[in-house]
Design an enzyme around this catalytic site. Structure first.
Site, PDB file in Angstrom:
ATOM      1  N   LYS A   1       0.827  -1.207   0.000  1.00  0.00           N
ATOM      2  CA  LYS A   1       0.000   0.000   0.000  1.00  0.00           C
ATOM      3  C   LYS A   1       0.863   1.259   0.000  1.00  0.00           C
ATOM      4  O   LYS A   1       1.880   1.324   0.699  1.00  0.00           O
ATOM      5  CB  LYS A   1      -0.934  -0.025   1.222  1.00  0.00           C
ATOM      6  CG  LYS A   1      -1.988   1.075   1.244  1.00  0.00           C
ATOM      7  CD  LYS A   1      -2.921   0.881   2.423  1.00  0.00           C
ATOM      8  CE  LYS A   1      -3.940   2.010   2.527  1.00  0.00           C
ATOM      9  NZ  LYS A   1      -4.860   1.825   3.671  1.00  0.00           N
TER      10      LYS A   1
ATOM     11  N   SER B   1      -9.628   2.715   2.710  1.00  0.00           N
ATOM     12  CA  SER B   1      -8.541   3.321   1.950  1.00  0.00           C
ATOM     13  C   SER B   1      -7.637   2.292   1.263  1.00  0.00           C
ATOM     14  O   SER B   1      -6.806   2.657   0.439  1.00  0.00           O
ATOM     15  CB  SER B   1      -7.692   4.194   2.883  1.00  0.00           C
ATOM     16  OG  SER B   1      -7.056   3.405   3.883  1.00  0.00           O
TER      17      SER B   1
ATOM     18  N   SER C   1     -10.876   0.787   6.660  1.00  0.00           N
ATOM     19  CA  SER C   1     -10.089   0.745   5.432  1.00  0.00           C
ATOM     20  C   SER C   1      -9.602  -0.609   4.948  1.00  0.00           C
ATOM     21  O   SER C   1      -9.088  -0.717   3.843  1.00  0.00           O
ATOM     22  CB  SER C   1      -8.884   1.682   5.570  1.00  0.00           C
ATOM     23  OG  SER C   1      -9.313   3.014   5.657  1.00  0.00           O
TER      24      SER C   1
END
Length: 467
Positions: free
Chosen positions: A77, A152, A176
């Site tokens: 990420k 996210s 997220s």
């Protein structure tokens, strides 16, 4: 090649260890999948095919042993620092930033033999459960390219769902990991506070934002977590148990297991399309032998506590950037920061008191029940052009966080929670179900999730664009 990309991560690792597949073959297959699919979905934002192939060939020459993720590619990420590889946090402030050191998580994945193939798309500073940013744009939901993939960890969920990586890492503050897991028909697991250490971290004493795994199956999520988890002295809240505890068999008998079933967590608005899918799965838990009862803990004070403590966190996250870079930060981040600035010591003391009371209500509730089961998201994936939904089932949302309450109500309790694929709406959009366990009983959550997954097999439905 596509079938290889959808082979479970555990099996791929076994085949590489047994020399039935080379790391080079595996990495080549995933590179081809990314090149074929990523232009449609924008999930991988910094792509490293040459570096990954070079690392795979070096792995095959050396044939190192005892590396659990040996030869498996991973995309990390884009809020996790990777030494020598651009890490932007989805922000124009850091669009050309190249870290000089790895985050703990990147260290662990590399040390376990994983090969970095790229970075996954994220909203600016991971803020919000809709992934878009000014650096790379928005990833698309692979089941409907006009819809959001959530966030996210949106890029991570899309990349996993599309077979561009065998699994992925993510983080979860409000929702997220669980939110994009639900929207993309994959597993998103938010483990217990401190289960996966974080460093560098602007606020290491926080116990709201947690790192965790995403995967197509619960078994693969547990496999990745076995490497991610475990203590580190640089992370002062980290749990002392080793990650190896997640390598145990997941199969378990759930006869007479007590499950609290909640349709709306005590009155939250839920879209009828989601409610229909979730309700249809109640019978699965009964067939597993569970004793199911309609119940939920009292979530009074959850919103006030969460919003206050998130406001405090944003003083740490972006406070140093406001003076020189305010014009580069999105409006919701500025709102979160300004809300935090309004808080005084009495406000924070009240928020901590509310959270403490909620923790104990959840703890006592789960003395009666073994698990709490509820919707992951309150609505299906919405338009990718919409920053956040303004209403759910006729109820207006007050801010960009309000639609995430079905997840952040659990966040504020610090209990482990997982989103598991539960079905599809009539429009073909994924819906996830959320399983919450007792404090620090992460493995038990994985076990029930695994049993549900194996009973339904919903995870096997792939996006048509990868067919």
């Amino acid at each position: 090649m596509s079938d290889l990309c959808f082979t479970p991560a555990r099996k791929l690792a076994q085949l590489i260890r047994a020399r039935k597949l080379s790391a080079t073959e595996v990495v080549q297959a995933f590179i081809a999948q990314i090149e074929r699919v990523n232009p449609k979905v924008n999930a991988i934002v910094t792509f490293l095919p040459e570096d990954a192939l070079k690392a795979a060939k070096a792995f095959d020459r050396k044939k190192p042993k005892n590396l659990p993720l040996g030869g498996l590619p991973i995309a990390i990420k884009d809020v996790i620092a990777t030494k020598g590889v651009r890490t932007t946090w989805g922000s124009l402030v850091y669009k050309d930033h190249v870290p000089a050191e790895d985050h703990i998580l990147a260290e662990r994945l590399k040390a376990a033999g994983a090969i970095l193939i790229g970075k996954t798309n994220t909203p600016e500073f991971g803020a919000g459960s809709q992934t878009f940013n000014e650096v790379f744009g928005a990833p698309r939901n692979p089941y409907d390219l006009s819809k959001t993939c959530g966030g996210s960890s949106g890029g991570a969920a899309v990349a996993t769902a599309c077979g561009m990586v065998p699994f992925a890492d993510g983080g979860d503050f409000a929702a997220s990991l669980r939110n994009p897991g639900s929207f993309c028909n994959v597993i998103g697991f938010r483990p217990s506070t401190g289960r996966v250490p974080a460093y560098p971290h602007p606020y290491p004493w926080s116990n709201l934002s947690e790192l965790g795994p995403m995967a197509r199956t619960v078994s693969d999520a547990a496999f990745l977590l076995s490497v991610m988890a475990g203590p580190d002295p640089r992370a002062p809240t980290s749990i002392m148990e080793p990650g190896s505890i997640f390598n145990k068999p997941l199969k378990r008998n759930f006869r007479k297991t007590r499950v609290a079933w909640s349709r709306d967590l005590g009155g939250l608005p839920v879209d009828p399309a989601v409610a229909k899918v979730i309700e249809e799965q109640r019978r699965v838990f009964a067939e597993l032998g569970c004793i199911i009862e309609d119940a939920e803990p009292d979530f009074s004070g959850a919103t006030e506590a969460f919003e206050a403590l998130r406001g405090l966190t944003y003083q740490h996250r972006v406070g140093a950037l406001i003076k020189d870079h305010r014009d580069k930060l999105k409006d919701t981040i500025l709102w979160n920061y300004e809300e935090g600035r309004k808080l005084g010591a009495p406000d924070l003391a009240k928020a901590e008191g509310l959270r403490t009371a909620l923790y104990h209500r959840m703890r006592k509730f789960l003395e009666k029940f073994d698990f709490f089961v509820c919707p992951t998201n309150q609505l299906p994936p919405f338009s990718v052009d919409e920053p956040y939904p303004k209403e759910i089932a006729g109820t207006q949302m007050g801010n960009y966080l309000d639609w995430m309450k079905s997840c952040y109500y659990i966040t504020i309790t610090t209990h482990p929670a997982i989103s598991v694929p539960a079905g599809f709406t009539e429009d073909g959009l994924p819906v996830g179900i959320q399983i919450v366990g007792r404090y620090r009983e992460d493995f038990s959550v994985l076990q029930l999730a695994h049993a549900f997954e194996q009973a339904t097999q919903i995870w096997k439905r792939r996006p048509s664009l990868v067919a």
